[in-house]
Each structure stands twice: as structure tokens, then as C-alpha cells.
Write an enzyme that holds these catalytic residues in place. Structure first.
Site, PDB file in Angstrom:
ATOM      1  N   ARG A  55       0.813  -1.212   0.000  1.00 53.45           N
ATOM      2  CA  ARG A  55       0.000   0.000   0.000  1.00 53.45           C
ATOM      3  C   ARG A  55       0.850   1.268   0.000  1.00 53.45           C
ATOM      4  O   ARG A  55       0.444   2.315  -0.455  1.00 53.45           O
ATOM      5  CB  ARG A  55      -0.937  -0.012   1.211  1.00 53.45           C
ATOM      6  CG  ARG A  55      -2.041   1.031   1.120  1.00 53.45           C
ATOM      7  CD  ARG A  55      -3.008   0.945   2.293  1.00 53.45           C
ATOM      8  NE  ARG A  55      -2.347   1.165   3.554  1.00 53.45           N
ATOM      9  CZ  ARG A  55      -2.434   0.370   4.622  1.00 53.45           C
ATOM     10  NH1 ARG A  55      -3.178  -0.700   4.582  1.00 53.45           N
ATOM     11  NH2 ARG A  55      -1.783   0.645   5.735  1.00 53.45           N
ATOM     12  N   TYR A 108     -14.423  21.395 -11.821  1.00 57.13           N
ATOM     13  CA  TYR A 108     -14.930  20.099 -12.311  1.00 57.13           C
ATOM     14  C   TYR A 108     -16.131  19.699 -11.444  1.00 57.13           C
ATOM     15  O   TYR A 108     -16.050  19.763 -10.210  1.00 57.13           O
ATOM     16  CB  TYR A 108     -13.774  19.099 -12.195  1.00 57.13           C
ATOM     17  CG  TYR A 108     -14.078  17.681 -12.558  1.00 57.13           C
ATOM     18  CD1 TYR A 108     -14.576  17.350 -13.804  1.00 57.13           C
ATOM     19  CD2 TYR A 108     -13.821  16.657 -11.639  1.00 57.13           C
ATOM     20  CE1 TYR A 108     -14.834  16.035 -14.129  1.00 57.13           C
ATOM     21  CE2 TYR A 108     -14.063  15.336 -11.963  1.00 57.13           C
ATOM     22  CZ  TYR A 108     -14.577  15.030 -13.207  1.00 57.13           C
ATOM     23  OH  TYR A 108     -14.827  13.718 -13.529  1.00 57.13           O
ATOM     24  N   ASP A 180      -6.071  22.245  -9.596  1.00 62.23           N
ATOM     25  CA  ASP A 180      -6.296  21.124 -10.514  1.00 62.23           C
ATOM     26  C   ASP A 180      -5.606  21.519 -11.815  1.00 62.23           C
ATOM     27  O   ASP A 180      -6.097  22.359 -12.566  1.00 62.23           O
ATOM     28  CB  ASP A 180      -7.803  20.892 -10.723  1.00 62.23           C
ATOM     29  CG  ASP A 180      -8.085  19.675 -11.600  1.00 62.23           C
ATOM     30  OD1 ASP A 180      -7.250  19.369 -12.470  1.00 62.23           O
ATOM     31  OD2 ASP A 180      -9.144  19.048 -11.435  1.00 62.23           O
ATOM     32  N   LYS A 205      -5.915  11.529 -17.877  1.00 62.51           N
ATOM     33  CA  LYS A 205      -6.015  12.273 -19.141  1.00 62.51           C
ATOM     34  C   LYS A 205      -4.700  12.155 -19.921  1.00 62.51           C
ATOM     35  O   LYS A 205      -4.379  11.097 -20.392  1.00 62.51           O
ATOM     36  CB  LYS A 205      -6.401  13.731 -18.874  1.00 62.51           C
ATOM     37  CG  LYS A 205      -7.455  13.939 -17.787  1.00 62.51           C
ATOM     38  CD  LYS A 205      -8.796  13.302 -18.094  1.00 62.51           C
ATOM     39  CE  LYS A 205      -9.726  13.479 -16.906  1.00 62.51           C
ATOM     40  NZ  LYS A 205     -10.843  12.559 -16.885  1.00 62.51           N
TER      41      LYS A 205
HETATM   42  C1  LIG Z   1     -10.278  18.835 -14.715  1.00 62.05           C
HETATM   43  C2  LIG Z   1     -10.540  17.461 -14.193  1.00 62.05           C
HETATM   44  N1  LIG Z   1     -10.128  17.148 -12.966  1.00 62.05           N
HETATM   45  C3  LIG Z   1     -10.324  15.929 -12.442  1.00 62.05           C
HETATM   46  C4  LIG Z   1     -10.969  14.959 -13.161  1.00 62.05           C
HETATM   47  C5  LIG Z   1     -11.206  13.618 -12.534  1.00 62.05           C
HETATM   48  O1  LIG Z   1     -10.341  12.674 -13.047  1.00 62.05           O
HETATM   49  P1  LIG Z   1     -10.715  11.103 -13.043  1.00 62.05           P
HETATM   50  O2  LIG Z   1     -11.708  10.931 -14.137  1.00 62.05           O
HETATM   51  O3  LIG Z   1      -9.416  10.439 -13.268  1.00 62.05           O
HETATM   52  O4  LIG Z   1     -11.293  10.807 -11.699  1.00 62.05           O
HETATM   53  C6  LIG Z   1     -11.418  15.226 -14.447  1.00 62.05           C
HETATM   54  C7  LIG Z   1     -12.110  14.187 -15.239  1.00 62.05           C
HETATM   55  O5  LIG Z   1     -12.728  14.444 -16.244  1.00 62.05           O
HETATM   56  C8  LIG Z   1     -11.195  16.525 -14.984  1.00 62.05           C
HETATM   57  O6  LIG Z   1     -11.635  16.854 -16.208  1.00 62.05           O
END
Ligand SMILES: Cc1ncc(COP(=O)(O)O)c(C=O)c1O
Length: 389
Positions: A55, A108, A180, A205
């Protein structure tokens, strides 16, 4: 070293790779110690990359953590099983009951939901703020404000934020700045040079880059790293070794992929801006995008994700014949893979509470992939021809 070289070299320490090009994928829970002394030594060094328990990471994880710090900066990197887990895990690492969070209005959507449900239940209050607030954020900071959260550009609506001004105001009141940075990637926005304390990537992504794994990272500066590391360990976060490996493998080609995503997206965006159906294009590198001046000042490039707003008179339902029959732009969540995606934005009016969402027509988000942009433009052109009013 230049960024292309770093992408090839980052995290490939011989201790992690054992001499082969890529680190092995360790599938591990139990780690076996031959002697009591070995075990005690591992306990002593468990925060420093010794093999202790699955872990807490293996050389597969350590290689990606090293690579992320090298590319994005920061004193350390925590790994999570998804981008959303990185957002929520990083926030939980610093918050307690009675705290206040300033959250950008264009965050998001699941990040907002987390604030409105779990944080609320914990007794943490959230105030949403105008993405373009800049230094004016200082009027919203309270003595209890623990985190000022930025996402630049914002999800869907793509406003680019004045992060240095926000960070300056936040630090003056001892708040942590969390970003983010998924759109910026470790290559196009250098968080720690702009006052960010914790930078989050939905590695799902562009880092993974092939739409085949879920992964999140959070890198932190010296001030925040130990707390982030300890809390994410206590919360039990760990990322699967196969997904971590895919993240590492994705990193090696991310620079080349992003170069092409950037070029293709700009070609499509510039074509869209002259379409009679389109009111304006929200691509950070175009002047029509709110906060474009901050992109120009602070970013080192742009990726494949942007949106456009349709003109007055086009209802959301009018888009259906376009969207239902696209050949190359597929409908689906997520982005950052090699393929193009199209997504109509529903319910933006409900998800913007600091500044009400005003637009003449519906907003459409595109992720421009690695196909030939001429083919993508033909796909969109045929799609527009299917639209009724
Ligand atoms: C800007 C942004 N942050 C976070 C996330 C979340 O990522 P995950 O889909 O890997 O949980 C996304 C997903 O679309 C996103 O577009």
C-alpha cells in the site's frame, strides 16, 4: 535538461528499473524481511522510498512519483486511484471541521459535489468564487479559510485564472493554494513557479494518454508535502501497479502527443471561430476566451481541450442530430486520450453559482485528438449541416 529530455529520463533511477528501460510492474502486498534488523530498517525508512508494504508503494510507484516531481516540481508526489480521488484526498489532507474553502465556480463538477456533500457533512463551509476574481479574492478570505482551490482553465467554460494574484492574497492569510492542473499538464503550467502549494493531475487524461487507465497525482511543495503524504497514507490511498505503469509509459510520449494535440486543436478552434453557427470559441490561446491574457502570461502551451458557444437561436435539442451522427468526434466523458471527443454541456446554469452562466446558445466541449485535423473539420462541418434551429 530540456523538457523533451526530462520526459525520457524522469524517474528512471536504476534502483527502480533494475537496469531495464522501464521499471518492472510490482504486484505486491506483503514484503518479506529476512531479519528483524531488515524489518526495523524498512520501518525507519518507509517514508523515504524503502520497500515496506504494498500500500505504501513499490519501485513502480516510486518511479512515477520521482518523475512527476521532476516534471511538475515539488518536494513529493502522492498517487491516487483516480483524478477525483487526488482532488478529494488532497483536500481531506488539510481540512477539519470549522474550516472554510474558497472553490472556483468553474471547478470540475464532481469537485463541487464533494464540497457540497462530504465537506458540508464534515462541517467545512465552501464559498464559490468568480474564476476571474484575481486579487479580489482577498475580500472573500476568512480567518478560517484553509484552502483556496483553483482550476485553470475551468472545466467546460475554460476561464483562465490569475493564479499568481490569487496565491499572493491566499498566502497573505496563510491559506493553502491547491490547483487542478490537469489541463496545464506538467509541461504547460509550472504550478510551483506561480505560487501553488499542491498541484493535482487527473493522470487519467494526458499522462496515461490512451483512455485505458484511471490515475491521479498530487505534488506538493516543502510546506505541504509531509502532511499530504502522511494523510494520503493514513487514508489508505494507493494506485494499482498496472495503471501506474501505464502512467509512466504515457509520460514518455506526452510531449510529442501534446505538441500534436495543440496544433490540431488550434486548427479546429480557428476554423470554428468563423462558423456562422458559433458565437465564440473558448480556447485559452484565443482572445475570445475569458482570461486569455493570463494564459498568454503564465502558460507554456495549450492542449486539445476547449469549448465553443453556439449563437442565439440554437437550442440544446437542436444539437442532437449533429451529435448522434458524428463519425470521428465520439461522445463520452473524460479526455486526454489520442481520440477526439465531443460533449454538450448540460446544466451549466446550475453549476455556476458565484457568477450566473449567461450565453446566447448551448456550449459544446471538444477534445481534439491526434487524427488529421482536416478530417475532424469535415466531421464538424457535416455535423453543423445536420443542425436545425
Ligand atoms: C479537470 C478534471 N479534474 C479531475 C478529473 C477527474 O479525473 P478522473 O476521471 O481520473 O477521476 C477530471 C475528469 O474528467 C477533470 O476533467
Amino acid at each position: 535538461m530540456k523538457k523533451e529530455t526530462r520526459l525520457v529520463e524522469a524517474g528512471r533511477r536504476r534502483e527502480w528499473t533494475g537496469g531495464v528501460v522501464n521499471p518492472p510492474v510490482y504486484h505486491a502486498s506483503t514484503v518479506i524481511f529476512d531479519t528483524v534488523a531488515d524489518m526495523q530498517n524498512a520501518i525507519r525508512n518507509r517514508a523515504k522510498g524503502s520497500l515496506y508494504y504494498g500500500r505504501r508503494g513499490t519501485p513502480t510507484h516510486f518511479a512515477l512519483q520521482d518523475a512527476m516531481c521532476e516534471l511538475e516540481g515539488g518536494a513529493g508526489c502522492a498517487l491516487y486511484p483516480s483524478g477525483l480521488a487526488a482532488v478529494t484526498g488532497a483536500m481531506l489532507s488539510f481540512l477539519e471541521s470549522g474550516d472554510h474553502v474558497l472553490m472556483v465556480d468553474g471547478a470540475y463538477e464532481p469537485t463541487r459535489t464533494f464540497c457540497d456533500t462530504i465537506l458540508k457533512r464534515m462541517g467545512v463551509e465552501t464559498t464559490y468564487y468568480d474564476p476571474l476574481v484575481g486579487a479580489g479574492i482577498s475580500d472573500l478570505i476568512r480567518d478560517t479559510t484553509k484552502i483556496v482551490f483553483v482550476e485553470s482553465p475551468c472545466s467546460l467554460t475554460m476561464e483562465v485564472q490569475d493564479i499568481p494574484a490569487i496565491a499572493k492574497a491566499a498566502h497573505a492569510r496563510d491559506a493553502i493554494v491547491m490547483l487542478d492542473n490537469t489541463w496545464g499538464t506538467p509541461l504547460f503550467f509550472k504550478p510551483f513557479e506561480h505560487g501553488v502549494d499542491v498541484s493535482i493531475q487527473a493522470a487519467t487524461k494526458y499522462i496515461v494518454g490512451h483512455s485505458d487507465a484511471m490515475l491521479g497525482t498530487a505534488t506538493a511543495n516543502e510546506k505541504c508535502w509531509v502532511q499530504l503524504r502522511e494523510m494520503s497514507l493514513q487514508l489508505g490511498y494507493c494506485a494499482g501497479p498496472d495503471d501506474v505503469y501505464l502512467g509512466l509509459r504515457g509520460l514518455r510520449t506526452m510531449g510529442l502527443r501534446l505538441k500534436q494535440h495543440q496544433e490540431n486543436a488550434l486548427e479546429v478552434a480557428n476554423w470554428l471561430k468563423d462558423r456562422p453557427e458559433v458565437d465564440h470559441v473558448r480556447h485559452p490561446a484565443l482572445e475570445s476566451c475569458p482570461g486569455h491574457e493570463f494564459w498568454k502570461r503564465d502558460f507554456l502551451g495549450s492542449c486539445g481541450l476547449f469549448s465553443f458557444v453556439m449563437k442565439d437561436g440554437y437550442r440544446e435539442s437542436a444539437l442532437t442530430p449533429m451529435l448522434d451522427n458524428m463519425e470521428l468526434f465520439k461522445m463520452g466523458f473524460s479526455w486526454g486520450g489520442y481520440e477526439s471527443l465531443i460533449l454538450p454541456a448540460h446544466g451549466l446554469d446550475k453549476n455556476r453559482t458565484a457568477v450566473s452562466w449567461q450565453a446566447p446558445g448551448p456550449l459544446v466541449r471538444l477534445h481534439v485528438g491526434l487524427e488529421n485535423p482536416k478530417d475532424l473539420i469535415t466531421d464538424l462541418e457535416k455535423g453543423f449541416a445536420r443542425i436545425g434551429k
